[in-house]
Design a protein around this motif. Structure first.
Motif, PDB file in Angstrom:
ATOM      1  N   GLY A   1      17.512 -85.488 -32.652  1.00  0.00           N
ATOM      2  CA  GLY A   1      16.761 -84.960 -33.780  1.00  0.00           C
ATOM      3  C   GLY A   1      16.903 -83.465 -33.946  1.00  0.00           C
ATOM      4  O   GLY A   1      16.330 -82.896 -34.881  1.00  0.00           O
TER       5      GLY A   1
ATOM      6  N   CYS B   1      16.387 -83.587 -43.363  1.00  0.00           N
ATOM      7  CA  CYS B   1      16.623 -84.931 -43.899  1.00  0.00           C
ATOM      8  C   CYS B   1      17.230 -84.819 -45.306  1.00  0.00           C
ATOM      9  O   CYS B   1      16.677 -84.129 -46.187  1.00  0.00           O
TER      10      CYS B   1
ATOM     11  N   ASN C   1      12.426 -80.285 -41.433  1.00  0.00           N
ATOM     12  CA  ASN C   1      11.645 -81.173 -40.573  1.00  0.00           C
ATOM     13  C   ASN C   1      10.157 -81.012 -40.878  1.00  0.00           C
ATOM     14  O   ASN C   1       9.640 -79.906 -41.001  1.00  0.00           O
TER      15      ASN C   1
ATOM     16  N   LEU D   1      12.746 -85.109 -37.614  1.00  0.00           N
ATOM     17  CA  LEU D   1      13.964 -84.916 -36.817  1.00  0.00           C
ATOM     18  C   LEU D   1      15.157 -85.626 -37.437  1.00  0.00           C
ATOM     19  O   LEU D   1      15.880 -86.385 -36.791  1.00  0.00           O
TER      20      LEU D   1
ATOM     21  N   LYS E   1      15.267 -87.923 -39.833  1.00  0.00           N
ATOM     22  CA  LYS E   1      15.072 -89.267 -40.354  1.00  0.00           C
ATOM     23  C   LYS E   1      13.772 -89.313 -41.150  1.00  0.00           C
ATOM     24  O   LYS E   1      12.785 -88.675 -40.785  1.00  0.00           O
TER      25      LYS E   1
END
Length: 722
Positions: free
Chosen positions: A432, A457, A477, A498, A500
């Protein structure tokens, strides 16, 4: 013919002869005259055949007696003898002859001449075989024969069979010798090692014998022998001790040893009075009190005063008092030592102004520099010779850096304890996070500022939904995004964690369910069963994962698929924890055990072995144990019970006593475990006078009476209350 001339010579001769006869009748010489002439006459002349007298002009040849030789002629002239020739001399016999093994000497006469005699004497150890030991010089030469000397022979000897002999034991003559030794190493000669045949034909000693090597008790002044033995065999040790204030001259044990010709103790057991010695040298400039003494007895004191540039006992002392101890050593070794600093350049020093042949005394100062990887300990760059050596110590300090941790990063290689100047540490970022942190050890510590930053992301859309916030290609993040479904107006909130998006789902249903490194084995309307791919397994040790769609979210994922060679997340242990094993979960990886305060780890770490975390056989409940004192079973109190199956209670544990049936509590019924002892409160269970309530079909149980409850009941098996 002329006859007259022939007759003249004959007549003339006759006339001369007649004239001489006439003249001789008047003079003559006698033998008596010769005997009275002491100049020429001696007894060696043979005169027995001479006439009484001889006429004038008569010549007489005088001979020598037997054994003498010479030539002598006398002529009578006018009544006197005239002499010519040599007197009689004894006749020489020559050398009488040497006899082997003998000497001779003249016993009569002065030379080897007539009338002399020689006498022979045999050498020592020889005996004359002839009856006569002399020879005489006769007229015909030496009489007799040269004598013979035969050697004397010693009698034969017969040693024992264990005695080795070198020499002739049966036919030895004068000066012959015989040497003896023992055939066996554990024996020694008793007697002489060598005997000699003497001049009398006798041996100088008796034949020795070989006897077993033995040593008797030695006399040890100022010492005593330990044990009861009175005789020792070869290689036996002698144990003895010295009297008080005496010591052995050698630390080695005395051993019964073959010393060639005898058996004796080696080293010689000896006790000497304990002394301390003072070793003085020509260069020693110290002052000693008392002076001029170098041997001290136990207990005697000695004062030593060294020069200013010397030390004794320790670098800081220039004088000291020392005492001779009972073991012969000094309390302080009485030698003054030069107070020098080494002239050998330390390995960490690159240069300094000191030469190897120089002697560096106190307070000497010099500049110096350190080699690469080191820094000067002295900021001034000056080193000074002190009693403790070069100051500062060390002159050069190695540039070292302790390992450091970087947030969200782990070491990409094994961690060293320390790092030298110029060495670097490379890190890898945790899942991450991204980046390639690097730190380099330098004079000022670690250099470098790169970090691990959380992954962002990328924008991701949801079908049939609209994003409420302005769109961007990538979000940091922790960013929250909200989507509004077009059909039902539901709001879907997702969070960037991280790299996602968490909470992502479809507006209708739960969207697509996915298990990394897994596959679907069964699918229903709202349920999906997953299993792991070959070479992977679930970290929860179950056979499959069940995902259920509920309220737009997949729930029920209870694990993840991990490599068969990895161990997954470390297990949870009571009263402690394990360090994160997410990045160190491969074969032979370890995670450390960290127990909570008051608990002690029974194993130091867990090891990943064949895909499982191993605690070396310890149950998880026993990994962290309290280091406090436990209490045993609570004490019994009249009319009470304690409901518990435990036999050990940790500190500060609390139990509550219950009163038996028909009894009630008065006071506090608790007890606390304190330092291994139960602290029982002041309480009592008193009998209830009226008894408990009468409830039909109720079975009384004294173990079910709880504190502050007057009664408790339970239904019988055959009755259900309405």
């Amino acid at each position: 013919m002329h006859p007259k001339p022939r007759q003249c010579p004959v007549l003339l001769f006759a006339l001369v002869h007649i004239l001489r006869l006439v003249q001789s009748q008047g003079t003559h010489c006698t033998v008596q005259q010769f005997k009275q002439n002491q100049r020429y006459y001696d007894d060696n002349f043979e005169i027995s055949n001479l006439a009484e007298s001889y006429p004038d002009q008569q010549s007489v040849r005088v001979g020598c007696k037997v054994g003498y030789s010479g030539f002598f002629k006398m002529t009578c002239s006018r009544d006197q003898w005239t002499y010519k020739g040599n007197k009689c001399q004894p006749r020489s016999c020559g050398h009488p002859g040497d006899a082997q093994f003998a000497d001779f000497q003249l016993t009569v006469g002065q030379d080897f001449v007539f009338g002399s005699q020689v006498e022979y004497t045999c050498h020592k150890g020889f005996l004359m075989a002839n009856r006569r030991n002399f020879r005489r010089c006769m007229a015909q030469g030496w009489d007799g024969v040269i004598p013979i000397c035969e050697p004397l022979q010693c009698p034969a000897i017969y040693p024992d069979s264990n005695v080795l002999v070198q020499g002739d034991t049966e036919n030895s003559i004068y000066r012959n010798s015989v040497q003896f030794s023992c055939r066996y190493n554990n024996q020694i000669l008793s007697g002489q090692q060598e005997i000699i045949c003497n001049e009398h034909g006798e041996w100088s000693g008796t034949v020795p014998k070989c006897i077993e090597i033995k040593c008797g008790l030695p006399d040890i002044p100022n010492g005593s022998i330990l044990g009861d033995a009175i005789e020792y065999k070869e290689n036996d040790f002698l144990h003895y001790e010295c009297d008080d204030r005496y010591q052995r001259i050698e630390n080695r044990l005395s051993k019964c040893t073959n010393l060639g010709l005898k058996a004796d103790w080696s080293p010689v057991p000896h006790c000497e009075i304990i002394k301390c010695r003072l070793q003085l040298t020509a260069e020693d400039q110290a002052t000693y009190v008392p002076p001029n003494k170098n041997v001290f007895l136990s207990g005697e004191m000695l004062s030593i005063h060294c020069g200013q540039n010397y030390w004794i006992g320790s670098k800081q002392n220039t004088s000291v008092e020392t005492r001779c101890q009972d073991d012969g050593t000094w309390t302080v070794y009485p030698i003054c030592r030069d107070d020098f600093c080494t002239n050998q350049r330390p390995r960490s020093v690159s240069w300094w102004y000191v030469q190897q042949e120089h002697q560096i005394r106190l307070r000497h100062r010099t500049q110096y520099g350190c080699r690469s990887g080191y820094v000067n300990t002295a900021k001034s760059g000056m080193a000074e010779c002190t009693r403790d050596g070069w100051s500062p110590n060390p002159l050069c300090r190695e540039i070292l850096c302790d390992p450091i941790q970087i947030d969200n990063a782990v070491l990409s290689k094994h961690n060293n304890r320390t790092y030298r100047n110029g060495q670097s540490i490379s890190y890898g970022c945790k899942e991450g996070y991204e980046g390639n942190p690097l730190r380099t050890c330098s004079v000022n510590g670690w250099s470098g500022s790169s970090k691990c930053t959380a992954k962002g992301c990328p924008l991701k859309g949801i079908a049939d939904a609209q994003l409420k916030q302005p769109s961007k290609p990538i979000y940091t993040n922790g960013t929250n995004l909200q989507y509004v479904c077009n059909k039902n107006g539901n709001t879907i909130t997702v969070t960037c964690v991280l790299g996602k998006w968490e909470g992502m789902r479809e507006c209708s249903g739960c969207g697509k369910a996915h298990l990394e490194n897994g596959f679907v084995v069964k699918r229903n309307a709202n349920t999906i069963h997953f299993r792991c791919n070959e070479g992977y397994r679930l970290s929860t040790h179950i056979s499959w994962v069940v995902a259920t769609c509920r309220d737009g979210h997949w729930i029920g994922f209870s694990g993840q698929c991990i490599d068969n060679t990895t161990c997954g997340k470390p297990p949870v242990i009571p009263n402690g924890r394990l360090t994160d094993g997410q990045h160190v979960n491969k074969e032979d990886s370890t995670v450390a055990v960290i127990c909570e305060e008051g608990f002690m780890a029974q194993v130091q770490n867990f090891t990943c072995t064949k895909g499982e975390w191993s605690s070396f056989g310890k149950p998880l409940t026993d990994i962290c144990k309290s280091d406090a004192t436990y209490c045993g079973i609570p004490p019994k109190i009249e009319n009470t019970v304690v409901i518990s199956s435990e036999k050990l209670f940790p500190p500060n544990s609390e139990v509550t006593y219950q009163c038996r049936h028909k009894f009630t509590l008065e006071g506090d019924g608790r007890s606390v475990c304190v330092n291994g002892q139960w602290d029982v409160k002041n309480f009592a269970c008193t009998e209830i006078k009226g008894g408990g309530p009468n409830i039909p079909n109720v079975v009384g149980d004294e173990h079910m009476y709880q504190l502050r409850i007057f009664s408790a009941y339970s239904c019988s098996i055959t009755y259900n209350p309405q």
